[in-house]
Write a protein that holds these residues in place. Structure first.
Motif, PDB file in Angstrom:
ATOM      1  N   GLY A   8       0.817  -1.193   0.000  1.00 44.48           N
ATOM      2  CA  GLY A   8       0.000   0.000   0.000  1.00 44.48           C
ATOM      3  C   GLY A   8       0.859   1.254   0.000  1.00 44.48           C
ATOM      4  O   GLY A   8       1.810   1.354   0.755  1.00 44.48           O
ATOM      5  N   GLY A   9       0.562   2.201  -0.885  1.00 44.16           N
ATOM      6  CA  GLY A   9       1.323   3.442  -0.991  1.00 44.16           C
ATOM      7  C   GLY A   9       2.398   3.416  -2.065  1.00 44.16           C
ATOM      8  O   GLY A   9       2.963   4.461  -2.395  1.00 44.16           O
ATOM      9  N   THR A  11       4.048   3.298  -5.807  1.00 47.38           N
ATOM     10  CA  THR A  11       3.682   3.911  -7.078  1.00 47.38           C
ATOM     11  C   THR A  11       3.896   2.890  -8.192  1.00 47.38           C
ATOM     12  O   THR A  11       4.940   2.242  -8.240  1.00 47.38           O
ATOM     13  CB  THR A  11       4.538   5.158  -7.345  1.00 47.38           C
ATOM     14  OG1 THR A  11       4.433   6.027  -6.220  1.00 47.38           O
ATOM     15  CG2 THR A  11       4.081   5.886  -8.585  1.00 47.38           C
ATOM     16  N   VAL A  12       2.903   2.741  -9.071  1.00 51.59           N
ATOM     17  CA  VAL A  12       2.983   1.774 -10.164  1.00 51.59           C
ATOM     18  C   VAL A  12       2.610   2.429 -11.488  1.00 51.59           C
ATOM     19  O   VAL A  12       1.877   3.420 -11.519  1.00 51.59           O
ATOM     20  CB  VAL A  12       2.068   0.556  -9.922  1.00 51.59           C
ATOM     21  CG1 VAL A  12       2.533  -0.255  -8.742  1.00 51.59           C
ATOM     22  CG2 VAL A  12       0.627   0.961  -9.745  1.00 51.59           C
ATOM     23  N   LEU A  13       3.126   1.862 -12.563  1.00 54.51           N
ATOM     24  CA  LEU A  13       2.756   2.264 -13.920  1.00 54.51           C
ATOM     25  C   LEU A  13       1.771   1.236 -14.442  1.00 54.51           C
ATOM     26  O   LEU A  13       2.078   0.040 -14.472  1.00 54.51           O
ATOM     27  CB  LEU A  13       3.992   2.328 -14.816  1.00 54.51           C
ATOM     28  CG  LEU A  13       3.747   2.727 -16.262  1.00 54.51           C
ATOM     29  CD1 LEU A  13       3.340   4.197 -16.327  1.00 54.51           C
ATOM     30  CD2 LEU A  13       4.983   2.488 -17.098  1.00 54.51           C
ATOM     31  N   VAL A  14       0.578   1.685 -14.821  1.00 58.28           N
ATOM     32  CA  VAL A  14      -0.449   0.794 -15.356  1.00 58.28           C
ATOM     33  C   VAL A  14      -0.564   1.074 -16.849  1.00 58.28           C
ATOM     34  O   VAL A  14      -0.744   2.217 -17.257  1.00 58.28           O
ATOM     35  CB  VAL A  14      -1.805   1.018 -14.645  1.00 58.28           C
ATOM     36  CG1 VAL A  14      -2.840   0.043 -15.161  1.00 58.28           C
ATOM     37  CG2 VAL A  14      -1.659   0.900 -13.141  1.00 58.28           C
ATOM     38  N   SER A  15      -0.437   0.017 -17.653  1.00 56.59           N
ATOM     39  CA  SER A  15      -0.475   0.148 -19.112  1.00 56.59           C
ATOM     40  C   SER A  15      -1.673  -0.608 -19.665  1.00 56.59           C
ATOM     41  O   SER A  15      -1.919  -1.755 -19.281  1.00 56.59           O
ATOM     42  CB  SER A  15       0.801  -0.423 -19.731  1.00 56.59           C
ATOM     43  OG  SER A  15       1.931   0.223 -19.207  1.00 56.59           O
ATOM     44  N   GLY A  16      -2.385   0.035 -20.589  1.00 55.78           N
ATOM     45  CA  GLY A  16      -3.503  -0.607 -21.256  1.00 55.78           C
ATOM     46  C   GLY A  16      -3.031  -1.372 -22.482  1.00 55.78           C
ATOM     47  O   GLY A  16      -1.864  -1.315 -22.866  1.00 55.78           O
ATOM     48  N   GLU A  17      -3.949  -2.082 -23.111  1.00 55.98           N
ATOM     49  CA  GLU A  17      -3.608  -2.901 -24.278  1.00 55.98           C
ATOM     50  C   GLU A  17      -3.175  -2.068 -25.479  1.00 55.98           C
ATOM     51  O   GLU A  17      -2.413  -2.531 -26.311  1.00 55.98           O
ATOM     52  CB  GLU A  17      -4.805  -3.773 -24.660  1.00 55.98           C
ATOM     53  CG  GLU A  17      -5.117  -4.839 -23.639  1.00 55.98           C
ATOM     54  CD  GLU A  17      -6.341  -5.656 -24.003  1.00 55.98           C
ATOM     55  OE1 GLU A  17      -7.193  -5.164 -24.767  1.00 55.98           O
ATOM     56  OE2 GLU A  17      -6.441  -6.783 -23.507  1.00 55.98           O
ATOM     57  N   ARG A  20      -1.469   2.975 -23.887  1.00 58.17           N
ATOM     58  CA  ARG A  20      -1.645   4.128 -23.012  1.00 58.17           C
ATOM     59  C   ARG A  20      -1.175   3.765 -21.605  1.00 58.17           C
ATOM     60  O   ARG A  20      -1.396   2.648 -21.138  1.00 58.17           O
ATOM     61  CB  ARG A  20      -3.101   4.552 -22.966  1.00 58.17           C
ATOM     62  CG  ARG A  20      -3.593   5.119 -24.269  1.00 58.17           C
ATOM     63  CD  ARG A  20      -5.073   5.272 -24.215  1.00 58.17           C
ATOM     64  NE  ARG A  20      -5.484   6.609 -24.593  1.00 58.17           N
ATOM     65  CZ  ARG A  20      -6.728   7.036 -24.542  1.00 58.17           C
ATOM     66  NH1 ARG A  20      -7.683   6.244 -24.093  1.00 58.17           N
ATOM     67  NH2 ARG A  20      -7.033   8.244 -24.927  1.00 58.17           N
ATOM     68  N   ASP A  21      -0.546   4.732 -20.916  1.00 58.97           N
ATOM     69  CA  ASP A  21      -0.011   4.515 -19.578  1.00 58.97           C
ATOM     70  C   ASP A  21      -0.542   5.562 -18.622  1.00 58.97           C
ATOM     71  O   ASP A  21      -0.869   6.681 -19.023  1.00 58.97           O
ATOM     72  CB  ASP A  21       1.519   4.625 -19.571  1.00 58.97           C
ATOM     73  CG  ASP A  21       2.187   3.602 -20.452  1.00 58.97           C
ATOM     74  OD1 ASP A  21       1.661   2.493 -20.573  1.00 58.97           O
ATOM     75  OD2 ASP A  21       3.259   3.913 -21.008  1.00 58.97           O
ATOM     76  N   THR A  22      -0.584   5.195 -17.351  1.00 59.01           N
ATOM     77  CA  THR A  22      -0.882   6.147 -16.290  1.00 59.01           C
ATOM     78  C   THR A  22      -0.208   5.672 -15.011  1.00 59.01           C
ATOM     79  O   THR A  22       0.060   4.486 -14.850  1.00 59.01           O
ATOM     80  CB  THR A  22      -2.407   6.325 -16.083  1.00 59.01           C
ATOM     81  OG1 THR A  22      -2.636   7.435 -15.230  1.00 59.01           O
ATOM     82  CG2 THR A  22      -3.044   5.095 -15.501  1.00 59.01           C
ATOM     83  N   VAL A  23       0.106   6.605 -14.151  1.00 56.34           N
ATOM     84  CA  VAL A  23       0.760   6.286 -12.883  1.00 56.34           C
ATOM     85  C   VAL A  23      -0.293   6.300 -11.790  1.00 56.34           C
ATOM     86  O   VAL A  23      -1.118   7.215 -11.724  1.00 56.34           O
ATOM     87  CB  VAL A  23       1.875   7.304 -12.572  1.00 56.34           C
ATOM     88  CG1 VAL A  23       2.486   7.039 -11.215  1.00 56.34           C
ATOM     89  CG2 VAL A  23       2.935   7.257 -13.654  1.00 56.34           C
ATOM     90  N   CYS A  24      -0.267   5.266 -10.933  1.00 53.19           N
ATOM     91  CA  CYS A  24      -1.251   5.136  -9.861  1.00 53.19           C
ATOM     92  C   CYS A  24      -0.544   4.799  -8.553  1.00 53.19           C
ATOM     93  O   CYS A  24       0.602   4.358  -8.549  1.00 53.19           O
ATOM     94  CB  CYS A  24      -2.250   4.028 -10.175  1.00 53.19           C
ATOM     95  SG  CYS A  24      -3.235   4.311 -11.645  1.00 53.19           S
ATOM     96  N   ILE A  25      -1.261   4.976  -7.464  1.00 53.82           N
ATOM     97  CA  ILE A  25      -0.774   4.591  -6.143  1.00 53.82           C
ATOM     98  C   ILE A  25      -1.560   3.371  -5.691  1.00 53.82           C
ATOM     99  O   ILE A  25      -2.783   3.308  -5.823  1.00 53.82           O
ATOM    100  CB  ILE A  25      -0.940   5.747  -5.141  1.00 53.82           C
ATOM    101  CG1 ILE A  25      -0.064   6.911  -5.577  1.00 53.82           C
ATOM    102  CG2 ILE A  25      -0.585   5.299  -3.730  1.00 53.82           C
ATOM    103  CD1 ILE A  25      -0.223   8.152  -4.736  1.00 53.82           C
ATOM    104  N   VAL A  26      -0.850   2.390  -5.147  1.00 50.52           N
ATOM    105  CA  VAL A  26      -1.457   1.136  -4.715  1.00 50.52           C
ATOM    106  C   VAL A  26      -2.214   1.349  -3.408  1.00 50.52           C
ATOM    107  O   VAL A  26      -1.695   1.940  -2.469  1.00 50.52           O
ATOM    108  CB  VAL A  26      -0.373   0.053  -4.513  1.00 50.52           C
ATOM    109  CG1 VAL A  26      -0.976  -1.209  -3.938  1.00 50.52           C
ATOM    110  CG2 VAL A  26       0.346  -0.229  -5.818  1.00 50.52           C
ATOM    111  N   SER A  58       3.506  -2.401 -13.469  1.00 44.09           N
ATOM    112  CA  SER A  58       4.932  -2.496 -13.144  1.00 44.09           C
ATOM    113  C   SER A  58       5.283  -1.417 -12.123  1.00 44.09           C
ATOM    114  O   SER A  58       4.772  -0.303 -12.192  1.00 44.09           O
ATOM    115  CB  SER A  58       5.785  -2.361 -14.407  1.00 44.09           C
ATOM    116  OG  SER A  58       5.480  -1.174 -15.086  1.00 44.09           O
ATOM    117  N   PRO A  59       6.153  -1.753 -11.170  1.00 50.40           N
ATOM    118  CA  PRO A  59       6.541  -0.773 -10.159  1.00 50.40           C
ATOM    119  C   PRO A  59       7.367   0.351 -10.763  1.00 50.40           C
ATOM    120  O   PRO A  59       8.068   0.179 -11.764  1.00 50.40           O
ATOM    121  CB  PRO A  59       7.374  -1.574  -9.160  1.00 50.40           C
ATOM    122  CG  PRO A  59       7.713  -2.845  -9.843  1.00 50.40           C
ATOM    123  CD  PRO A  59       6.780  -3.040 -10.977  1.00 50.40           C
ATOM    124  N   VAL A  60       7.265   1.542 -10.169  1.00 55.32           N
ATOM    125  CA  VAL A  60       7.974   2.720 -10.646  1.00 55.32           C
ATOM    126  C   VAL A  60       8.751   3.310  -9.465  1.00 55.32           C
ATOM    127  O   VAL A  60       8.201   3.454  -8.374  1.00 55.32           O
ATOM    128  CB  VAL A  60       7.000   3.780 -11.204  1.00 55.32           C
ATOM    129  CG1 VAL A  60       7.724   5.048 -11.582  1.00 55.32           C
ATOM    130  CG2 VAL A  60       6.239   3.239 -12.379  1.00 55.32           C
TER     131      VAL A  60
END
Length: 66
Positions: A8-9, A11-17, A20-26, A58-60
């Motif tokens: 928890g807390g 930061t990860v990079l989430v990629s779509g098919e 496209r990418d976006t950065v999120c917090i777990v 993937s972790p960032v």
């Protein structure tokens, strides 16, 4: 999350098919199965994915602010 070494807390990079990418917090959600990812409608829209689409996580490493 344990398989990906995420907590928890983090930061990860989430990629779509479609690339496209976006950065999120777990965030930890006890109601969500380990094989699934819960994300908001805004994140899905940013990625261009729909419910049940496959995403890559993937972790960032984020440097500390000065």
């Amino acid at each position: 999350m344990e398989e990906l070494s995420l907590f928890g807390g983090d930061t990860v990079l989430v990629s779509g098919e479609d690339g496209r990418d976006t950065v999120c917090i777990v965030l930890v959600d006890k109601n969500c199965d380990d094989s699934k990812v819960c994300m908001s409608e805004v994140v899905r829209k940013n990625l261009g994915v729909m419910l049940s689409d496959v995403v890559t996580i993937s972790p960032v490493e984020v440097p500390d602010a000065k």
